[in-house]
Design a protein around this motif. Structure first.
Motif, PDB file in Angstrom:
ATOM      1  N   TYR A  14       0.836  -1.195   0.000  1.00 14.93           N
ATOM      2  CA  TYR A  14       0.000   0.000   0.000  1.00 14.93           C
ATOM      3  C   TYR A  14       0.869   1.242   0.000  1.00 14.93           C
ATOM      4  O   TYR A  14       1.866   1.307   0.713  1.00 14.93           O
ATOM      5  CB  TYR A  14      -0.933   0.017   1.213  1.00 14.93           C
ATOM      6  CG  TYR A  14      -2.056  -0.970   1.073  1.00 14.93           C
ATOM      7  CD1 TYR A  14      -3.303  -0.553   0.618  1.00 14.93           C
ATOM      8  CD2 TYR A  14      -1.862  -2.314   1.353  1.00 14.93           C
ATOM      9  CE1 TYR A  14      -4.336  -1.461   0.457  1.00 14.93           C
ATOM     10  CE2 TYR A  14      -2.892  -3.233   1.197  1.00 14.93           C
ATOM     11  CZ  TYR A  14      -4.119  -2.797   0.748  1.00 14.93           C
ATOM     12  OH  TYR A  14      -5.132  -3.699   0.590  1.00 14.93           O
ATOM     13  N   ARG A  15       0.453   2.214  -0.812  1.00 18.76           N
ATOM     14  CA  ARG A  15       1.148   3.480  -0.855  1.00 18.76           C
ATOM     15  C   ARG A  15       0.993   4.184   0.496  1.00 18.76           C
ATOM     16  O   ARG A  15      -0.064   4.151   1.108  1.00 18.76           O
ATOM     17  CB  ARG A  15       0.547   4.345  -1.965  1.00 18.76           C
ATOM     18  CG  ARG A  15       1.517   5.223  -2.693  1.00 18.76           C
ATOM     19  CD  ARG A  15       1.003   5.509  -4.115  1.00 18.76           C
ATOM     20  NE  ARG A  15      -0.442   5.793  -4.118  1.00 18.76           N
ATOM     21  CZ  ARG A  15      -0.965   6.997  -3.853  1.00 18.76           C
ATOM     22  NH1 ARG A  15      -0.196   8.025  -3.570  1.00 18.76           N
ATOM     23  NH2 ARG A  15      -2.260   7.177  -3.897  1.00 18.76           N
ATOM     24  N   VAL A  16       2.093   4.779   0.958  1.00 21.34           N
ATOM     25  CA  VAL A  16       2.048   5.516   2.224  1.00 21.34           C
ATOM     26  C   VAL A  16       1.646   6.954   1.923  1.00 21.34           C
ATOM     27  O   VAL A  16       2.340   7.662   1.198  1.00 21.34           O
ATOM     28  CB  VAL A  16       3.430   5.490   2.917  1.00 21.34           C
ATOM     29  CG1 VAL A  16       3.386   6.289   4.212  1.00 21.34           C
ATOM     30  CG2 VAL A  16       3.859   4.059   3.172  1.00 21.34           C
ATOM     31  N   THR A  17       0.495   7.372   2.457  1.00 25.48           N
ATOM     32  CA  THR A  17       0.051   8.744   2.246  1.00 25.48           C
ATOM     33  C   THR A  17      -0.192   9.396   3.602  1.00 25.48           C
ATOM     34  O   THR A  17      -0.399   8.716   4.605  1.00 25.48           O
ATOM     35  CB  THR A  17      -1.265   8.797   1.433  1.00 25.48           C
ATOM     36  OG1 THR A  17      -2.318   8.226   2.224  1.00 25.48           O
ATOM     37  CG2 THR A  17      -1.152   8.036   0.128  1.00 25.48           C
ATOM     38  N   GLY A  18      -0.164  10.724   3.606  1.00 20.22           N
ATOM     39  CA  GLY A  18      -0.423  11.465   4.840  1.00 20.22           C
ATOM     40  C   GLY A  18      -1.787  11.130   5.408  1.00 20.22           C
ATOM     41  O   GLY A  18      -1.958  11.007   6.616  1.00 20.22           O
ATOM     42  N   GLN A  19      -2.785  10.989   4.517  1.00 16.66           N
ATOM     43  CA  GLN A  19      -4.135  10.662   4.976  1.00 16.66           C
ATOM     44  C   GLN A  19      -4.173   9.297   5.643  1.00 16.66           C
ATOM     45  O   GLN A  19      -4.773   9.132   6.705  1.00 16.66           O
ATOM     46  CB  GLN A  19      -5.112  10.681   3.790  1.00 16.66           C
ATOM     47  CG  GLN A  19      -5.430  12.081   3.299  1.00 16.66           C
ATOM     48  CD  GLN A  19      -6.619  12.088   2.352  1.00 16.66           C
ATOM     49  OE1 GLN A  19      -7.048  11.047   1.861  1.00 16.66           O
ATOM     50  NE2 GLN A  19      -7.142  13.277   2.085  1.00 16.66           N
ATOM     51  N   ARG A  20      -3.517   8.319   5.025  1.00 15.18           N
ATOM     52  CA  ARG A  20      -3.541   6.965   5.603  1.00 15.18           C
ATOM     53  C   ARG A  20      -2.881   6.957   6.978  1.00 15.18           C
ATOM     54  O   ARG A  20      -3.383   6.337   7.921  1.00 15.18           O
ATOM     55  CB  ARG A  20      -2.852   5.968   4.665  1.00 15.18           C
ATOM     56  CG  ARG A  20      -3.739   5.589   3.507  1.00 15.18           C
ATOM     57  CD  ARG A  20      -3.092   4.664   2.512  1.00 15.18           C
ATOM     58  NE  ARG A  20      -4.081   4.309   1.483  1.00 15.18           N
ATOM     59  CZ  ARG A  20      -3.797   3.701   0.349  1.00 15.18           C
ATOM     60  NH1 ARG A  20      -2.545   3.361   0.080  1.00 15.18           N
ATOM     61  NH2 ARG A  20      -4.741   3.411  -0.518  1.00 15.18           N
TER      62      ARG A  20
END
Ligand SMILES: [Zn+2]
Ligand SMILES: [Zn+2]
Ligand SMILES: [Zn+2]
Length: 147
Positions: A14-20
């Motif tokens: 899974y891509r690491v995003t600020g939202q996640r």
């Protein structure tokens, strides 16, 4: 909360995003939290995010195995970061408070029916219902008629 949630997300593709990461932090701080409450916490931390986006992130985190989704009858879905131990929940009939109950076995299925109609059982989802300590002390059966 895993030591490095970003690394765990990456490991699971899974891509690491600020939202996640913000959603994951919100859930780890407040177990059995609703998507609504997560949205409030995340907005305070990183700014605007739609409720739908929060739902999408929670679904992705749950698929990635970083959060667990429970949905007691009559309650909106709730999320927690305590995953993988097959623990159960006790829910207050009055206020809807949710607490963890350790699974005696620790892995599913922890109880089996006498007869399973030919199904192969791989999980038993147990929810205990009752009165939480607060409601137990404040509920007075003699005042019920007013409600
Ligand atoms: Zn209660
Ligand atoms: Zn729990
Ligand atoms: Zn169990």
């Amino acid at each position: 909360m895993p030591a490095d949630p970003a690394e765990l997300l990456r490991q699971r593709g899974y891509r690491v995003t600020g939202q996640r990461l913000a959603v994951l932090r919100a859930v780890s701080r407040e177990p059995h939290v609703t998507a609504d409450a997560v949205a409030k916490t995340v907005r305070a931390e990183i700014g605007a995010i739609s409720l739908q986006a929060v739902y999408d992130v929670l679904a992705a985190l749950t698929r990635a195995g970083l959060t667990r989704r429970i949905e007691p009858a009559g309650s909106p879905a709730r999320y927690e970061t305590r995953v993988g131990d097959n623990h159960h929940h006790v829910v207050c009939r009055v206020c809807g408070a949710v607490s963890d109950v350790d699974c005696l076995v620790g892995e599913p299925p922890c109880v089996l029916p006498n007869e399973s109609s030919g199904y192969v059982i791989d999980e038993a989802e147990v929810t205990f219902w009752g009165l939480c300590p607060t409601c137990r002390t404040t509920s007075n059966p003699h005042q019920k008629e007013t409600g």
